[in-house]
Design an enzyme around this catalytic site. Structure first.
Site, short mmCIF file in Angstrom:
data_model
loop_
_atom_site.label_atom_id
_atom_site.label_comp_id
_atom_site.label_asym_id
_atom_site.label_seq_id
_atom_site.Cartn_x
_atom_site.Cartn_y
_atom_site.Cartn_z
N ARG A 53 11.78 9.31 16.61
CA ARG A 53 10.48 8.88 16.07
C ARG A 53 10.14 9.78 14.90
O ARG A 53 10.83 10.76 14.63
CB ARG A 53 9.37 8.81 17.13
CG ARG A 53 9.40 9.75 18.28
CD ARG A 53 9.15 11.19 17.95
NE ARG A 53 8.02 11.38 17.07
CZ ARG A 53 7.86 12.38 16.25
NH1 ARG A 53 8.78 13.36 16.19
NH2 ARG A 53 6.82 12.50 15.47
N GLY A 54 9.05 9.40 14.20
CA GLY A 54 8.72 10.08 12.94
C GLY A 54 9.27 9.22 11.81
O GLY A 54 10.44 8.81 11.86
N ALA A 55 8.43 8.96 10.80
CA ALA A 55 8.78 7.96 9.78
C ALA A 55 10.13 8.21 9.09
O ALA A 55 11.00 7.33 9.08
CB ALA A 55 7.65 7.88 8.75
N ARG A 88 9.93 -0.97 14.70
CA ARG A 88 8.57 -0.40 14.62
C ARG A 88 7.96 -0.86 13.30
O ARG A 88 8.62 -0.79 12.26
CB ARG A 88 8.60 1.14 14.71
CG ARG A 88 8.94 1.63 16.12
CD ARG A 88 8.62 3.08 16.33
NE ARG A 88 7.20 3.32 16.55
CZ ARG A 88 6.66 4.53 16.59
NH1 ARG A 88 7.41 5.60 16.39
NH2 ARG A 88 5.37 4.68 16.81
N GLN A 189 3.28 14.17 21.14
CA GLN A 189 4.25 14.71 20.17
C GLN A 189 3.89 16.13 19.75
O GLN A 189 4.78 16.93 19.42
CB GLN A 189 4.28 13.82 18.91
CG GLN A 189 4.89 12.44 19.11
CD GLN A 189 3.84 11.40 19.41
OE1 GLN A 189 2.81 11.69 20.00
NE2 GLN A 189 4.09 10.17 19.00
N ASP A 230 2.97 7.74 7.63
CA ASP A 230 3.91 6.65 7.95
C ASP A 230 3.96 5.60 6.85
O ASP A 230 4.93 4.87 6.73
CB ASP A 230 3.56 6.02 9.29
CG ASP A 230 3.99 6.94 10.42
OD1 ASP A 230 3.28 7.91 10.69
OD2 ASP A 230 5.08 6.70 10.97
N ASN A 240 -1.23 7.14 9.40
CA ASN A 240 -0.52 8.21 10.13
C ASN A 240 -0.95 8.12 11.59
O ASN A 240 -1.77 7.27 11.97
CB ASN A 240 -0.83 9.58 9.51
CG ASN A 240 0.07 10.68 10.07
OD1 ASN A 240 1.29 10.52 10.09
ND2 ASN A 240 -0.50 11.76 10.55
O1 MRU Z 1 4.74 7.48 16.70
P1 MRU Z 1 5.47 8.55 15.96
O2 MRU Z 1 5.75 9.76 16.77
O3 MRU Z 1 6.71 8.00 15.27
O4 MRU Z 1 4.47 8.97 14.80
C1 MRU Z 1 4.85 9.97 13.89
C2 MRU Z 1 3.79 10.29 12.90
O5 MRU Z 1 2.74 9.71 12.88
C3 MRU Z 1 4.12 11.31 11.86
O6 MRU Z 1 2.97 12.01 11.47
C4 MRU Z 1 4.69 10.62 10.63
O7 MRU Z 1 5.73 9.75 10.99
C5 MRU Z 1 5.18 11.57 9.61
S1 MRU Z 1 6.62 12.40 10.23
C6 MRU Z 1 7.27 13.35 9.07
#
Ligand code: MRU
Length: 338
Positions: A53-55, A88, A189, A230, A240
């Protein structure tokens, strides 16, 4: 699944040629286990299921997923792209990475060219993060006290991190006095992943409940709130992790500055403003249960949007690998990305 032998051996995304090895982020910090994906469908499941996870990280994983599909069967490109793109909806990096591979594919590139491009996306992300780390750290005062939200570190990216990358670089420069990292419900997270990354590097940090942030800003000095993104719309409105907007409102009220750190692949100029960004809603059970144990009465309904949009007017600076945009608006963003 295989277990990591030592903490130093941890590599969140590993490309092994015939499979993608992902550190399963659902199990951290209690267990360090890897998940091997051998098809685009398995990668899409890992993305939807939050193993990765994470963009930026899901963009990188999706690119490798498409390579797996094309290596197996070149005719499956379209179908694999569709499955991965729908895993996603909010993080635009996923579609951006797939579009880079599509461009090559349409120009006659084969599996080798796609693999080289996926590797490039992965490597570029790390170098962009290191550069953004320098740019963002330069905005912080000596003895900075900051709040960060969700996990934006090495686990969420190709390495170093976006918002957490700025904190890492600033810490290496001796500029960080105190980090507060939010729990980030419901997936935690912050409590599980950001805390794990911060502790491994000895960065002074305290975990706070999401609801404690405004109280903290009111009672102690907070210089900056630093978050990732995101998707950033053409006017600077930023999607985000849910709770980011609440932090931005509280920051404005209490005089803390607000920084978004994201590579250029996170901008979506086809979205004119935040309302056009699709916001992922996830299952009610993520709120009504915790690891399979009910925490709400049986039958309780829930509303579970997992991202929100912070209007550009609440953002003091967007840090991108191409430069820093202060007081972001459509004109400044277009000029930087041109
Ligand atoms: O649902 P997630 O854990 O994928 O969400 C992640 C976030 O919102 C992060 O802040 C975003 O992806 C930036 S990660 C460098």
């Amino acid at each position: 699944m295989t277990s990591a032998s030592s903490p130093s051996a941890v590599q969140p995304i590993g490309w092994l040629g015939d499979r993608l090895r992902l550190l399963d982020q659902r199990l951290l910090p209690m267990q360090e286990e890897y998940l091997d994906c051998r098809s685009a469908e398995e990668v899409a499941q890992a993305i939807h299921g939050m193993a990765v996870r994470g963009a930026p990280a899901i963009g990188i994983a999706a690119a490798y997923g498409l390579v797996l599909a094309v290596r197996r069967n070149p005719a499956s490109f379209e179908q694999a792209e569709k499955v991965l793109a729908s895993s996603r909806p909010t993080a635009v990096n996923l579609r951006w990475a797939l579009a880079r591979l599509r461009g090559l594919w349409q120009n006659g590139g084969g599996a080798d060219a796609l693999e080289a491009e996926a590797r490039r996306i992965h490597a570029e992300d790390l170098s962009q993060n290191l550069h953004m780390g320098e740019l963002g750290a330069a905005l912080l005062p000596q003895g900075a006290r900051v709040i960060t939200h969700c996990n934006t570190g090495a686990l969420a990216t190709g390495g170093h991190g976006t918002a957490l990358g700025v904190i890492r670089t600033a810490h290496a420069q001796g500029k960080i006095e105190q980090v507060y990292n939010t729990e980030t419900r419901p997936w935690l997270q912050g409590a599980r992943l950001t805390a794990w990354e911060l502790m491994r590097e000895g960065i002074p940090s305290k975990l706070i409940a999401d609801g404690a942030a405004a109280h903290l800003m009111r009672t102690e000095r907070i210089d900056w709130v630093i978050v990732g993104a995101d998707r950033i719309a053409a006017n600077g409105d930023t999607a985000n992790k849910i709770g980011t907007y609440m932090l931005a409102v509280a920051a404005q009220r209490h005089g803390a500055r607000f920084m978004v750190v994201a590579p250029s692949g996170t901008f979506d100029l086809s979205c004119p403003y935040g309302e056009a960004i699709p916001i992922e809603e996830r299952a009610a059970q993520e709120l009504t249960e915790f690891r399979g144990q009910p925490v709400a009465p049986p039958g309780m309904q829930a509303f579970n949007p997992v991202f929100d949009v912070t209007p550009a007017e609440l953002i003091d600076a967007i840090v991108c690998e191409r430069g820093v945009i202060e007081n972001p608006d459509a004109r400044r963003i277009a000029a930087l990305l041109r």
